[in-house]
Design a protein around this motif. Structure first.
Motif, PDB file in Angstrom:
ATOM      1  N   THR A 146       0.747  -1.257   0.113  1.00  0.00           N
ATOM      2  CA  THR A 146      -0.048   0.062   0.153  1.00  0.00           C
ATOM      3  C   THR A 146       0.846   1.331  -0.031  1.00  0.00           C
ATOM      4  O   THR A 146       2.092   1.103   0.248  1.00  0.00           O
ATOM      5  CB  THR A 146      -0.859   0.055   1.239  1.00  0.00           C
ATOM      6  OG1 THR A 146      -1.738   1.085   1.228  1.00  0.00           O
ATOM      7  CG2 THR A 146      -0.169   0.170   2.583  1.00  0.00           C
TER       8      THR A 146
ATOM      9  N   THR B 242       0.571   4.318   1.733  1.00  0.00           N
ATOM     10  CA  THR B 242       0.267   5.187   2.783  1.00  0.00           C
ATOM     11  C   THR B 242       1.222   5.209   4.117  1.00  0.00           C
ATOM     12  O   THR B 242       0.673   5.828   5.103  1.00  0.00           O
ATOM     13  CB  THR B 242      -1.371   4.766   3.301  1.00  0.00           C
ATOM     14  OG1 THR B 242      -1.247   3.455   3.894  1.00  0.00           O
ATOM     15  CG2 THR B 242      -2.336   4.876   2.179  1.00  0.00           C
ATOM     16  N   SER B 243       2.164   4.808   3.894  1.00  0.00           N
ATOM     17  CA  SER B 243       3.448   4.661   4.772  1.00  0.00           C
ATOM     18  C   SER B 243       3.013   4.135   6.111  1.00  0.00           C
ATOM     19  O   SER B 243       3.357   4.131   6.980  1.00  0.00           O
ATOM     20  CB  SER B 243       3.708   6.156   5.587  1.00  0.00           C
ATOM     21  OG  SER B 243       3.961   7.322   4.507  1.00  0.00           O
TER      22      SER B 243
ATOM     23  N   SER C  15       3.467  -0.528   3.455  1.00  0.00           N
ATOM     24  CA  SER C  15       4.276   0.015   2.508  1.00  0.00           C
ATOM     25  C   SER C  15       5.680  -0.249   2.428  1.00  0.00           C
ATOM     26  O   SER C  15       6.328  -0.985   3.274  1.00  0.00           O
ATOM     27  CB  SER C  15       4.164   1.510   2.912  1.00  0.00           C
ATOM     28  OG  SER C  15       2.883   1.998   2.886  1.00  0.00           O
TER      29      SER C  15
ATOM     30  N   ASP D 143      -4.348   1.477   7.574  1.00  0.00           N
ATOM     31  CA  ASP D 143      -4.427   1.129   6.309  1.00  0.00           C
ATOM     32  C   ASP D 143      -4.203  -0.437   6.469  1.00  0.00           C
ATOM     33  O   ASP D 143      -4.593  -1.414   5.843  1.00  0.00           O
ATOM     34  CB  ASP D 143      -3.471   1.734   5.371  1.00  0.00           C
ATOM     35  CG  ASP D 143      -3.934   1.694   3.981  1.00  0.00           C
ATOM     36  OD1 ASP D 143      -5.311   1.381   3.760  1.00  0.00           O
ATOM     37  OD2 ASP D 143      -3.194   2.016   2.935  1.00  0.00           O
TER      38      ASP D 143
ATOM     39  N   SER E  21      -4.400   4.790  -6.711  1.00  0.00           N
ATOM     40  CA  SER E  21      -4.459   4.780  -5.397  1.00  0.00           C
ATOM     41  C   SER E  21      -5.279   5.744  -4.742  1.00  0.00           C
ATOM     42  O   SER E  21      -4.758   6.861  -4.989  1.00  0.00           O
ATOM     43  CB  SER E  21      -3.043   4.538  -4.788  1.00  0.00           C
ATOM     44  OG  SER E  21      -3.060   4.695  -3.342  1.00  0.00           O
TER      45      SER E  21
ATOM     46  N   VAL F  92      -6.735   7.727  -1.478  1.00  0.00           N
ATOM     47  CA  VAL F  92      -6.491   7.653   0.004  1.00  0.00           C
ATOM     48  C   VAL F  92      -7.285   8.615   0.619  1.00  0.00           C
ATOM     49  O   VAL F  92      -7.444   9.763   0.523  1.00  0.00           O
ATOM     50  CB  VAL F  92      -4.781   8.116   0.163  1.00  0.00           C
ATOM     51  CG1 VAL F  92      -4.359   8.192   1.717  1.00  0.00           C
ATOM     52  CG2 VAL F  92      -3.977   7.305  -0.711  1.00  0.00           C
TER      53      VAL F  92
ATOM     54  N   ILE G  52      -7.383  10.637   4.073  1.00  0.00           N
ATOM     55  CA  ILE G  52      -6.347  10.943   5.108  1.00  0.00           C
ATOM     56  C   ILE G  52      -6.656  11.999   5.785  1.00  0.00           C
ATOM     57  O   ILE G  52      -7.626  12.979   5.546  1.00  0.00           O
ATOM     58  CB  ILE G  52      -4.928  11.554   4.219  1.00  0.00           C
ATOM     59  CG1 ILE G  52      -3.799  11.393   5.007  1.00  0.00           C
ATOM     60  CG2 ILE G  52      -5.325  12.769   3.604  1.00  0.00           C
ATOM     61  CD1 ILE G  52      -2.356  11.555   4.167  1.00  0.00           C
TER      62      ILE G  52
ATOM     63  N   ALA H 172      -3.885   6.849   7.407  1.00  0.00           N
ATOM     64  CA  ALA H 172      -4.465   6.967   6.120  1.00  0.00           C
ATOM     65  C   ALA H 172      -5.107   5.640   5.989  1.00  0.00           C
ATOM     66  O   ALA H 172      -4.671   4.705   5.983  1.00  0.00           O
ATOM     67  CB  ALA H 172      -3.528   7.439   5.056  1.00  0.00           C
TER      68      ALA H 172
ATOM     69  N   SER I 167      -6.772   3.450   2.308  1.00  0.00           N
ATOM     70  CA  SER I 167      -6.626   3.497   1.053  1.00  0.00           C
ATOM     71  C   SER I 167      -7.384   2.460   0.286  1.00  0.00           C
ATOM     72  O   SER I 167      -7.437   1.393   0.806  1.00  0.00           O
ATOM     73  CB  SER I 167      -5.153   3.670   0.248  1.00  0.00           C
ATOM     74  OG  SER I 167      -4.503   2.287   0.561  1.00  0.00           O
TER      75      SER I 167
ATOM     76  N   HIS J  69       1.293  15.028   7.322  1.00  0.00           N
ATOM     77  CA  HIS J  69       1.325  14.744   5.949  1.00  0.00           C
ATOM     78  C   HIS J  69       1.735  15.797   5.084  1.00  0.00           C
ATOM     79  O   HIS J  69       1.312  17.106   5.247  1.00  0.00           O
ATOM     80  CB  HIS J  69       0.001  14.298   5.388  1.00  0.00           C
ATOM     81  CG  HIS J  69      -0.809  13.361   6.339  1.00  0.00           C
ATOM     82  ND1 HIS J  69      -0.203  12.196   6.987  1.00  0.00           N
ATOM     83  CD2 HIS J  69      -1.671  13.725   6.959  1.00  0.00           C
ATOM     84  CE1 HIS J  69      -1.157  11.745   7.748  1.00  0.00           C
ATOM     85  NE2 HIS J  69      -2.180  12.495   7.713  1.00  0.00           N
TER      86      HIS J  69
ATOM     87  N   PRO K  61       2.381  10.975   3.131  1.00  0.00           N
ATOM     88  CA  PRO K  61       1.618  10.411   4.437  1.00  0.00           C
ATOM     89  C   PRO K  61       2.472  10.127   5.368  1.00  0.00           C
ATOM     90  O   PRO K  61       3.681   9.425   5.386  1.00  0.00           O
ATOM     91  CB  PRO K  61       0.890   9.374   3.969  1.00  0.00           C
ATOM     92  CG  PRO K  61       0.591   8.995   2.638  1.00  0.00           C
ATOM     93  CD  PRO K  61       1.942   9.600   2.142  1.00  0.00           C
TER      94      PRO K  61
END
Lengths: 104, 846
Positions: free
Chosen positions: B184, B186-187, B191, B207, B242, B244, B246, B252, B254, B430, B443
């Motif tokens: 994903t 979104t950090s 991810s 996420d 993607s 998201v 947030i 976040a 997604s 972010h 993010p």
């Protein structure tokens, strides 16, 4: 060996492992385990270069940035970069590196 | 004809996509995902077994036992996702050559090439199944996590030794793949490493939780909201964009878009969100989605676009309000197409100085005690083109703002100067990067904190088995770990940085790294990774398993197994027993003494016949019994008792002396004669018996704690199992109204009254109980409580409001629950306002 694939009614999937397509030409950097004898791609996607013919007849080697955690030969985390260069240039760089290593 | 076929294909692959990104196949108009079949998993639990051929080479102070502790903790974290119905367990060691038939997961250490730390993923069948609820999926039969067997390829200053955050987060990430999650953006933990912002003390983000919960939804998943819409560019739907949701200060959630650009983000915690869509980075490294089961035909992503916020663009994005159980639809976004992905993989580094050494950390933790900070950011693998055309940086939301940017001369980094607004809340924030025609959102790239990272100064044995740990920047909820295992904190003085802890049991020679974790995601390894404080366990004997009885069971059996060891220190809650095969499930472990265990196990009816190894862990202590157990052929008609006592009375919980309970299993009764049950050697009156269920009364003379249950179905004995006998329930002594009057038949409670219930034996005297732990049931209707007090020793009082429309009756059942455990029931007369009851229970008055 590229981990994953389909055999005997089962499919194995590993994100981060490059997907090699039939009919596409690649330059692969590989590594063979001295204990298992298995030859792996070096750094997964890091060791796979796509080769594409250019209008002038030359061949371009490209490899996108790898987002996975990557380590150098001594184990330190490294920041990867996307690479794109003529195949001839890549070959000469490899040759120079190997030669330098041999001198040492 | 050709045109019609094309349209049909597009229609077939435009089913709503779930949140997150899994292993997805577009099959006949349905998004079919790879996932474990919960009905094929014992107790809906996927167990991770670790190959006993562990790492071959360790860093200094590192051990296989420490490695196992990290894997155990990672499984525990994934198991903690309450909105997911799949449970995750650590199964100890296995010999990978042991035949096994039950789906599970393996962790294997291999000789991997330089640059590879590990990888993981599922093995599936090639046959989708459609269960009764109609959602087709492709069953995962086994998953595997491969880790590099050489842990010395990494110096102490980098990832590598098992005590590092990097090792733990790698295990977390690969376990996520094994469970059916892909990358994903979104950090989050799923991810990729370049943008991952989760840590040991915040190991899963929103996420990750949504991703697992969408795949295996539990009933509680309905507490989240959903966002749906479409992402288009030039009027055409974008595939694999993607999207998201947030929120400043939070993580976040997604989703990826379908081929027609539609999307569905599920698992969004209620709150205000900005929503944006972005194109995948060139190094997304996701597999599929495929248009076939075998995963050979990939449906490609649409071309690149810039990122775009819902409604008004980057300068003024529009927030939407997400409600629990509700769907926000029509969230349509139209990013402009671009020829390339100009900015991606932004990495933001924050800086600390500790003991005259500078540390650069990602994500950037910024201590708000200072008024401002400078961070450095690079992108696209830290090559300069991302910033060459000029870039504007802003913070999403109003916690902080950017007051300047400048390139770092001679590098590919951009310095970003950040200041905090008055009243800014701590947490992840972010950053938005924009150049003349491109936008990228990073993010959780900075994390605002109210303190510096914690440190550890010393760990000193006190001679009584406890350790005094000292350090700085601790909080009242700081956790202290020895390698991958938490200590039991006896006392903690955060102001002065002193704690007394009980370490997990450890073997002679074990040297563990001492770390402190704060709830703001910071930990002591930020500064002390290269020279951590360690604790060496004192000399002791080598732990070993001395007996296992019985040492064999037939397939389909449920049984207690008695295990003894030597030089062990078994501690309740810290012992793992593994039988080296997914065909044996450990139901529960009872610690009888520091060297004596009783373990309830269930052998799968479809178990492969085998001689698996048995492993026993207590903290860092580890011993194995090679081929220590045997699975034999099933025995026809063998009774098998599931070792769980379930209170048979509606509304009551707990299995205590005198309680009426049910037990379940197979072949529990036979036509030949009555079923006979004893618990703890005492006869348990059987009230009802069938092949699958027995109702009985727990003997009143039993002592709370583990007790052996034996059953004979009139033909043969079941294997004995251990059950847990609970303490006697609390008793309701009195109920008073708000004026202090006692409630009785002639002085009933009234609808809308505030009542105070007095209880004996409710909790240990002086125990700290918060309102959320307690509920009151009146006539089967649950009420939250407004007050829990402890006026005198042995007495607790619970206050709650009757509903204005409370069911009226002279004898409403009244039960008080503490953490789900019920009191003995009492009766509560409830009348309409002003009403009362006669002795016969007839209401008079209003």
């Amino acid at each position: 060996m590229v981990p994953g694939g389909t055999a005997s009614g089962r499919r194995q999937s590993f994100p981060g492992v490059p997907q090699l397509a039939v009919g596409t030409e690649y330059l692969l950097f590989v590594w063979t385990s001295s204990t298992t004898g298995i030859t792996h791609l070096l750094g997964m996607s890091q060791g796979v270069f796509n080769l594409s013919r250019q209008p002038d007849g030359s061949t371009l080697a490209t490899r996108p940035l790898v987002g996975e955690m990557m380590l150098d030969a001594t184990g330190r985390k490294v920041t990867d970069q996307a690479i794109q260069m003529p195949l001839t240039t890549l070959k000469s760089r490899v040759s120079r590196t190997l030669t330098a290593g041999a001198v040492k | 004809m050709r045109r019609w076929r094309l349209l049909l294909v597009l229609a077939a692959i435009s089913a709503p996509a779930p949140a997150y990104y899994h292993f997805v196949h577009y099959l006949n108009g349905v998004n079919v995902r790879d996932k474990f079949d919960l009905t094929a998993l014992p107790n809906s639990t996927v167990t991770f077994f670790v190959s006993e051929a562990g790492p071959t080479t360790f860093n200094q102070t590192d051990t296989f036992n420490s490695v196992l502790s990290q894997i155990q903790q990672a499984a525990q974290v994934w198991n903690g996702v309450s909105s997911s119905a799949i449970r995750v367990a650590f199964g100890g060691l296995e010999n990978v050559s042991t035949p096994q038939n039950t789906p599970a997961a393996d962790v294997v250490f291999e000789d991997l090439p330089p640059g590879i730390y590990g990888y993981g993923g599922p093995t599936t069948t090639l046959s989708p199944v459609t269960p009764a609820n109609g959602t087709a999926f492709i069953p995962i039969t086994r998953s595997t996590v491969y880790l590099n067997r050489n842990l010395t390829i990494l110096p102490p200053t980098s990832a590598g030794p098992s005590y590092t955050s990097s090792f733990f987060m790698t295990v977390m990430h690969e376990m996520g793949h094994a469970l059916g999650l892909q990358h994903t953006f979104t950090s989050a933990t799923m991810s990729q490493a370049t943008t991952q912002a989760t840590t040991v003390s915040h190991p899963l983000d929103a996420d990750d939780i949504a991703g697992l919960s969408v795949l295996y939804p539990a009933a509680s998943f309905s507490q989240f909201g959903t966002i749906t819409g479409q992402v288009t560019s030039g009027g055409k739907g974008l595939h694999l964009s993607s999207v998201v949701a947030i929120h400043p200060g939070w993580g976040a959630v997604s989703a990826l878009t379908n081929p027609d650009g539609t999307f569905q983000i599920q698992g969004v915690p209620p709150g205000q969100y900005f929503v944006y869509a972005h194109t995948l980075p060139p190094d997304a490294n996701i597999l599929g989605p495929w248009s076939d089961v075998a995963g050979s035909v990939v449906v490609p992503a649409s071309g690149p676009t810039t990122a775009a916020f819902y409604a008004t663009g980057a300068a003024n994005p529009a927030a939407i309000s997400v409600q629990a159980g509700q769907t926000n639809s029509g969230i349509n976004i139209s990013p402009a197409s671009r020829s390339s992905v100009e900015i991606y993989d932004v990495e933001v580094l924050g800086y600390f100085t500790y003991n005259n050494t500078s540390y650069a950390l990602y994500p950037a933790y910024l201590d708000m005690q200072a008024n401002y900070a400078g961070v450095n950011a690079c992108a696209n693998g830290c090559v300069s083109p991302a910033w060459n055309s000029g870039v504007n940086v802003q913070v999403l939301g109003d916690s902080a703002y950017v007051y300047g940017t400048s390139p770092v001369t001679g590098t590919d980094y951009l310095t970003i100067d950040i200041a905090y607004n008055l009243g800014a809340n701590p947490g992840p924030q972010h950053l938005i990067f924009t150049n003349k025609d491109y936008m990228y959102v990073a993010p959780a790239s900075i994390n605002l904190t109210q303190a510096l990272p914690p440190t550890v100064a010393s760990a000193t044995p006190n001679g009584d088995g406890t350790i005094t740990v000292t350090g700085s920047n601790w909080a009242s909820d700081s956790l202290i770990y020895f390698d991958g295992l938490p200590t039991t904190i006896s006392s903690l003085d955060p102001k002065n940085g002193i704690a007394v802890v009980v370490p997990p049991p450890g073997p002679s020679g074990q040297t563990s790294v001492v770390s402190v974790y704060n709830s703001d995601s910071q930990n002591s390894q930020f500064f002390q990774l290269s020279a951590p404080v360690t604790y060496s366990y004192p000399n002791a004997g080598t732990p070993s398993v001395t007996s296992i009885s019985p040492a064999s069971l037939p397939a389909g059996a449920e049984s207690m197994i008695d295990i003894t060891g030597s030089s062990f220190n078994f501690v309740a809650g810290q012992v793992t027993v593994g039988f080296g095969t997914s065909d044996i499930v450990v139901q529960r472990v009872f610690v009888l003494s520091p060297t004596h265990l009783q373990v309830d196990v269930a052998v799968s009816p479809n178990a492969a016949l085998s001689n698996p190894d048995v492993s026993v862990m207590s903290g860092f202590q580890l011993a194995t019994a090679p081929a220590g157990f045997q699975i034999t052929a099933p025995v026809t008609g063998l009774p098998a008792v599931v070792p769980i006592l379930t209170n048979a009375i509606s509304g009551l919980t707990g299995a205590y002396p005198g309680a009426l309970v049910s037990i379940y299993g197979t072949n529990l009764a036979a036509p030949k004669g009555p079923t006979v049950v004893t618990i703890g050697g005492q006869s348990a009156p059987v009230l009802y018996a069938s092949a699958s269920q027995v109702n009985l009364q727990i003997p009143t003379g039993l002592t709370p704690g583990p007790a052996v249950l034996n059953l004979n179905n009139s033909v043969t004995n079941a294997y004995p199992v251990v059950v847990s006998i609970d303490t006697l329930p609390a008793t309701i002594g009195a109920v008073q109204n708000n004026a202090g009057g006692y409630i009785s038949q002639t002085s009933p409670a009234h609808q809308g009254d505030y009542l105070i219930v007095s209880l004996n034996n409710f909790a240990p005297s002086g125990a700290s109980i918060v309102n959320g732990q307690v509920q009151v049931g009146v006539g089967g209707v649950m009420h939250s409580v407004n007050q829990v007090s402890f006026p005198v020793t042995g007495l607790y009082q619970v206050g709650f409001w009757l509903n204005a429309n409370e069911q009226v009756g002279a004898s409403q059942p009244l039960i008080v629950y503490l953490n789900g455990r019920s009191s003995y029931p009492a009766t509560l007369p409830v009348a309409t306002p002003g009403g009362s009851f006669t002795q016969t229970g007839t209401q008079t008055g209003n």
